[in-house]
Design a protein around this motif. Structure first.
Motif, PDB file in Angstrom:
ATOM      1  N   ALA A  69       0.828  -1.211   0.000  1.00  0.00           N
ATOM      2  CA  ALA A  69       0.000   0.000   0.000  1.00  0.00           C
ATOM      3  C   ALA A  69       0.857   1.253   0.000  1.00  0.00           C
ATOM      4  O   ALA A  69       0.577   2.223  -0.724  1.00  0.00           O
ATOM      5  CB  ALA A  69      -0.942  -0.010   1.205  1.00  0.00           C
ATOM      6  N   ARG A  73       0.968   4.341  -2.842  1.00  0.00           N
ATOM      7  CA  ARG A  73       0.790   5.762  -2.490  1.00  0.00           C
ATOM      8  C   ARG A  73       1.976   6.595  -2.948  1.00  0.00           C
ATOM      9  O   ARG A  73       1.804   7.694  -3.514  1.00  0.00           O
ATOM     10  CB  ARG A  73       0.573   5.904  -0.986  1.00  0.00           C
ATOM     11  N   GLU A  77       1.848   9.344  -6.048  1.00  0.00           N
ATOM     12  CA  GLU A  77       2.190  10.736  -5.725  1.00  0.00           C
ATOM     13  C   GLU A  77       3.289  11.243  -6.649  1.00  0.00           C
ATOM     14  O   GLU A  77       3.256  12.395  -7.113  1.00  0.00           O
ATOM     15  CB  GLU A  77       2.653  10.802  -4.274  1.00  0.00           C
ATOM     16  N   GLN A 106      -7.873   2.024  -2.287  1.00  0.00           N
ATOM     17  CA  GLN A 106      -7.803   3.089  -1.289  1.00  0.00           C
ATOM     18  C   GLN A 106      -6.471   3.831  -1.342  1.00  0.00           C
ATOM     19  O   GLN A 106      -6.406   5.034  -1.039  1.00  0.00           O
ATOM     20  CB  GLN A 106      -8.023   2.499   0.109  1.00  0.00           C
ATOM     21  N   ALA A 107      -5.407   3.122  -1.748  1.00  0.00           N
ATOM     22  CA  ALA A 107      -4.082   3.738  -1.800  1.00  0.00           C
ATOM     23  C   ALA A 107      -3.881   4.598  -3.038  1.00  0.00           C
ATOM     24  O   ALA A 107      -2.890   5.328  -3.125  1.00  0.00           O
ATOM     25  CB  ALA A 107      -3.007   2.655  -1.747  1.00  0.00           C
ATOM     26  N   GLY A 108      -4.788   4.512  -4.015  1.00  0.00           N
ATOM     27  CA  GLY A 108      -4.707   5.381  -5.184  1.00  0.00           C
ATOM     28  C   GLY A 108      -4.323   4.710  -6.478  1.00  0.00           C
ATOM     29  O   GLY A 108      -3.971   5.390  -7.457  1.00  0.00           O
TER      30      GLY A 108
END
Length: 308
Positions: A69, A73, A77, A106-108
């Motif tokens: 995870a 992220r 980013e 959820q982590a993108g």
């Protein structure tokens, strides 16, 4: 059964030039998020429009759920909207795979790579049920990862045809070494096929694939992207040249008896790029193998300069 609207290649849901990115570790073997950000940014700047994390090359069997995870992220980013981020979430446990799929969303992550359940060798109806349950678990699009040499179980073409009916099952990372079966599915569905074997990048693309998910792109992203770019431009001779120029390095990285994670990290480390050690049970490449990789890399670089 899905019927493609035409025999032209379907859209590429995750981009065309994808790298199966290594997972950088520190010298102490810890997850190196700064290194991951730096490597991801370099790969995108050098021609990748998608990154696949926590796949085979990403050493996913040795990273924890929290590390997976955190990696998503950090890379999401670092690249923003310049590239898609596809998270490998496959395992031999359907329940765990579902948990990883939700965690990646959820982590993108922009999409999921889901390998066939391995070790237990489930029959085809169980393989199908596994993928459908994972596809229903999140809102992200899925790429099925068909690599029977490692998993022990093929996603048979007839199973692929049924799975193609699910709206979130949109792509295949193809490492089945079965061009007959692959083309059968491509001809009858809108599944986007990505070559997962670097030696087949041009062949599958020419037959109607949408791109590649490449381990070798960790080291030479521009060379790999030039294959599909030349083909798209109608320069089939140039695409052939780019593919064949890369073959010595492809063979050393993928056909030398060492896993791609080992050879990729050896070459990246020798080039001063973020990689770090591999985690056990993998072991680092020896000096002779690393020197051979460097020589092939330099030979390819010289060939690129000569043909520029």
């Amino acid at each position: 059964m899905t019927s493609p609207s035409s025999l032209s290649a379907p859209s590429a849901p995750f981009g065309r030039a994808l790298c199966a990115m290594v997972t950088p570790f520190t010298d102490e073997g810890l997850l190196d998020l700064d290194g991951a950000r730096s490597l991801a940014a370099r790969l995108v700047a050098e021609g990748c429009d998608g990154l696949v994390l926590s796949g085979t090359t990403g050493e996913s069997p040795t990273t924890s759920d929290d590390e997976k995870a955190a990696l998503v992220r950090a890379v999401a980013e670092a690249v923003g909207d310049r590239a898609s981020v596809v998270a490998g979430v496959g395992s031999f446990d359907t329940r765990h795979t579902v948990e990883l799929a939700r965690q990646a969303e959820q982590a993108g992550a922009d999409g999921l790579l889901v390998v066939t359940p391995y070790y237990s060798k489930p029959p085809q109806d169980a393989v199908e049920a596994h993928f459908l349950e994972v596809a229903d678990a999140s809102g992200l699009p899925l790429a099925l990862y068909d690599i029977p040499e490692r998993t022990g179980t093929r996603i048979e073409p007839e199973t692929m045809l049924r799975l193609a009916e699910h709206p979130r099952i949109v792509a295949v990372k193809d490492c089945a070494y079965d061009m007959m079966g692959t083309q059968k599915v491509m001809a009858r569905t809108d599944l986007a096929y990505y070559s997962g074997c670097d030696e087949f990048t041009l062949a599958l693309y020419a037959a109607g694939g949408v791109g590649y998910i490449s381990t070798v792109a960790n080291a030479v992203p521009r060379q790999l992207s030039s294959i599909v770019a030349a083909f798209d431009a109608g320069d089939t001779a140039g695409a052939r040249q780019s593919q064949l120029q890369a073959m010595e390095l492809i063979e050393l990285m993928m056909g030398s008896g060492l896993p791609g994670a080992v050879t990729s990290k050896a070459l990246l480390g020798a080039l001063g790029l973020p990689a770090g050690p591999v985690r056990a049970p993998l072991r680092p490449a020896g000096r002779e193998a690393t020197d051979g990789l460097l020589a092939a890399y330099e030979g390819l670089r010289q060939a690129q300069l000569a043909s520029a």
